[in-house]
Design an enzyme around this catalytic site. Structure first.
Site, mmCIF file in Angstrom:
data_model
loop_
_atom_site.group_PDB
_atom_site.id
_atom_site.type_symbol
_atom_site.label_atom_id
_atom_site.label_comp_id
_atom_site.label_asym_id
_atom_site.label_seq_id
_atom_site.Cartn_x
_atom_site.Cartn_y
_atom_site.Cartn_z
ATOM 1 N N ARG A 51 1.714 19.718 19.478
ATOM 2 C CA ARG A 51 2.039 19.800 18.119
ATOM 3 C C ARG A 51 3.407 20.101 17.828
ATOM 4 N NH1 ARG A 51 -1.408 23.864 16.292
ATOM 5 N NH2 ARG A 51 0.331 25.184 16.322
ATOM 6 N N TYR A 103 11.123 9.126 -5.854
ATOM 7 C CA TYR A 103 9.766 8.689 -5.266
ATOM 8 C C TYR A 103 8.476 9.762 -6.243
ATOM 9 C CZ TYR A 103 5.839 8.210 -2.256
ATOM 10 O OH TYR A 103 4.634 7.638 -2.006
ATOM 11 N N ASP A 179 16.744 11.880 0.110
ATOM 12 C CA ASP A 179 15.715 10.603 0.323
ATOM 13 C C ASP A 179 16.580 9.421 0.547
ATOM 14 O OD1 ASP A 179 13.824 8.613 0.505
ATOM 15 O OD2 ASP A 179 12.438 9.749 -0.880
ATOM 16 N N LYS A 204 8.647 2.810 5.930
ATOM 17 C CA LYS A 204 9.366 1.566 4.877
ATOM 18 C C LYS A 204 10.425 0.850 6.139
ATOM 19 C CE LYS A 204 6.916 3.500 1.945
ATOM 20 N NZ LYS A 204 7.323 4.362 0.923
HETATM 21 C C1 LIG Z 1 7.068 5.943 0.649
HETATM 22 C C2 LIG Z 1 8.253 6.669 0.164
HETATM 23 C C3 LIG Z 1 8.076 7.932 0.528
HETATM 24 C C4 LIG Z 1 7.019 8.499 0.897
HETATM 25 O O1 LIG Z 1 6.507 7.895 2.350
HETATM 26 P P1 LIG Z 1 4.972 8.060 2.763
HETATM 27 O O2 LIG Z 1 5.416 7.835 4.590
HETATM 28 O O3 LIG Z 1 4.340 7.254 2.218
HETATM 29 O O4 LIG Z 1 4.795 9.395 2.870
HETATM 30 C C5 LIG Z 1 9.245 8.751 0.125
HETATM 31 N N1 LIG Z 1 10.120 8.338 -0.713
HETATM 32 C C6 LIG Z 1 10.357 6.997 -0.673
HETATM 33 C C7 LIG Z 1 11.367 6.541 -1.537
HETATM 34 C C8 LIG Z 1 9.309 5.922 -0.449
HETATM 35 O O5 LIG Z 1 9.420 4.715 -0.497
#
Ligand SMILES: *Cc1c(COP(=O)(O)O)cnc(C)c1O
Length: 386
Positions: A51, A103, A179, A204
């Site tokens: 962990r 997001y 992000d 993604k």
């Molecule tokens: C999908 C996404 C997230 C969250 O990611 P998860 O793996 O679904 O938790 C955050 N920011 C952006 C821009 C995203 O496309």
């Protein structure tokens, strides 16, 4: 000495590591959760319990750190686990500034979960030309601890000047985290622009095949904030499974190929549909008349990403109708995979969303771009008066 290798080379070879004892060019998957102590009570291999960290993370974390130009990266159980760790590492009473369009899952968490527990959140309108001035006005020196950005921001692809925002944040004694899921390290390197932490939903583009939920953070320095983030990952157990870490690294080997192809295809699709009679807007920072284009051109290189949105004449029902008639594009949430997806964002974001109801988000995959254009053309034409 070798010259510094390009990110595309590092990614293709996953840092070029060869694994003992068999000389494997692909890393093994380490499934052990626990490690033996030596008779002297020490851990001779530096590992205690998985962990805390798993050896299956090492190569992916090293590659991400190298691609982003930071000393260290951490994998997380999801993009949300990575993003929320940046806020959970703060202290109640701390003030943060975030964009209005971002997001949706994180915006919702900030409003519904973090704010009631003491994180003070202000939003700036990142779709406005004067957004940097608005951001400046929201900073409270000494109280603001974090400025959060997303660029291009989901789902309108608004662009924010990362270097300008970082300079303002630092001037107020705050850190800047971004992000960068949509930009990917292929197109933008936020640390070089002044960011302190870069976040990715590895789900993604990094993984790229719609078969792993994962997240990651990369830091510009190993300071106390980074130690707090590491503590959060371990304490809440927001750790990625070793299989998922392995799959994400496998996906990252083709990151540059995919993202370059997806950006070129999105540019082509956006240019084709700009001014289309069935649309009011094509939202894509690669278009010369996009409000974010000038800044995007400065801080992105090699393309403007694979994400775009269209706004359909006739409002929500017309937009949902267009999505219903698409067949090459699959109707699904998520983005950054090799298959093209369409989503009526307002439906999933629900009440309170700043997303226009006539907006369809398109995640451009690696199919032949002409097939994507034909699919959209037929779906738009069928909704038009004869
Ligand atoms: C999908 C996404 C997230 C969250 O990611 P998860 O793996 O679904 O938790 C955050 N920011 C952006 C821009 C995203 O496309």
């Amino acid at each position: 000495m070798f010259k510094q290798l390009h990110g595309a080379t590092l990614a293709a070879q996953a840092m070029g590591r060869i694994h003992a004892p068999y000389g494997e060019v692909v890393p093994p998957i380490h499934v052990a959760t626990t490690y033996e102590r030596a008779p002297d009570n020490s851990y001779p291999h530096g590992r205690t319990y998985s962990r805390d960290a798993n050896p299956s993370y090492d190569q992916a974390e090293a590659l991400l750190a190298a691609l982003e130009g930071g000393p260290k990266a951490l994998l997380f159980a999801s993009g949300m686990a990575a993003a929320t760790a940046c806020f959970l590492a703060l202290t109640p009473g701390d003030h943060v500034v975030a964009p209005r369009v971002m997001y949706w899952g994180l915006r919702k968490w900030l409003l519904e979960y973090a704010a009631p527990r003491g994180i003070v959140v202000s939003f700036f309108d990142n779709e406005r030309p004067g957004q940097i001035d608005e951001l400046r006005g929201l900073l409270q020196p000494g109280k603001t601890k974090l400025v959060w950005l997303e660029s291009p921001a989901n789902p309108t692809w608004a662009v924010t000047d990362i270097a300008a925002a970082a300079a303002l944040a630092h001037g107020a004694g705050a850190r800047l985290a971004i992000d960068s899921t949509v930009a990917t390290p292929v197109l933008t390197r936020p640390i070089a622009l002044g960011a302190d932490v870069v976040m990715h939903a590895g789900t993604k583009y990094l993984n790229g095949h719609s078969d792993v939920i994962a997240g990651a953070l990369v830091t510009a320095r190993e300071d106390e904030y980074w130690q707090a983030i590491k503590y959060v990952r371990n304490a809440v157990g927001a750790v990625l499974g070793p299989m998922e870490a392995w799959l994400m690294l496998r996906g990252m080997r083709t990151l540059f190929l995919r993202v370059r192809a997806q950006s070129a295809a999105a540019q082509r699709v956006a240019e084709h549909f700009q001014g289309h009679r069935a649309l009011t807007h094509v939202l894509y920072p690669g278009l010369g008349n996009d409000p974010g284009h000038a800044v995007a051109k400065r801080q992105m290189s090699g393309g403007f990403g694979g994400m775009m949105s269209i706004r359909v004449k006739g409002g929500e029902a017309a937009a949902v109708g267009v999505a219903a008639r698409l067949s090459v594009f699959k109707r699904a949430t998520s983005l950054g995979g090799v298959e093209s997806l369409v989503e009526h964002r307002a439906s999933i974001e629900g009440p309170g969303t700043p997303c226009p109801p006539d907006l369809l988000r398109l995640s451009i995959g690696i199919e032949e771009p002409a097939d994507l254009i034909d699919d959209l053309e037929q779906a738009l034409a069928a909704g038009q008066p004869k």
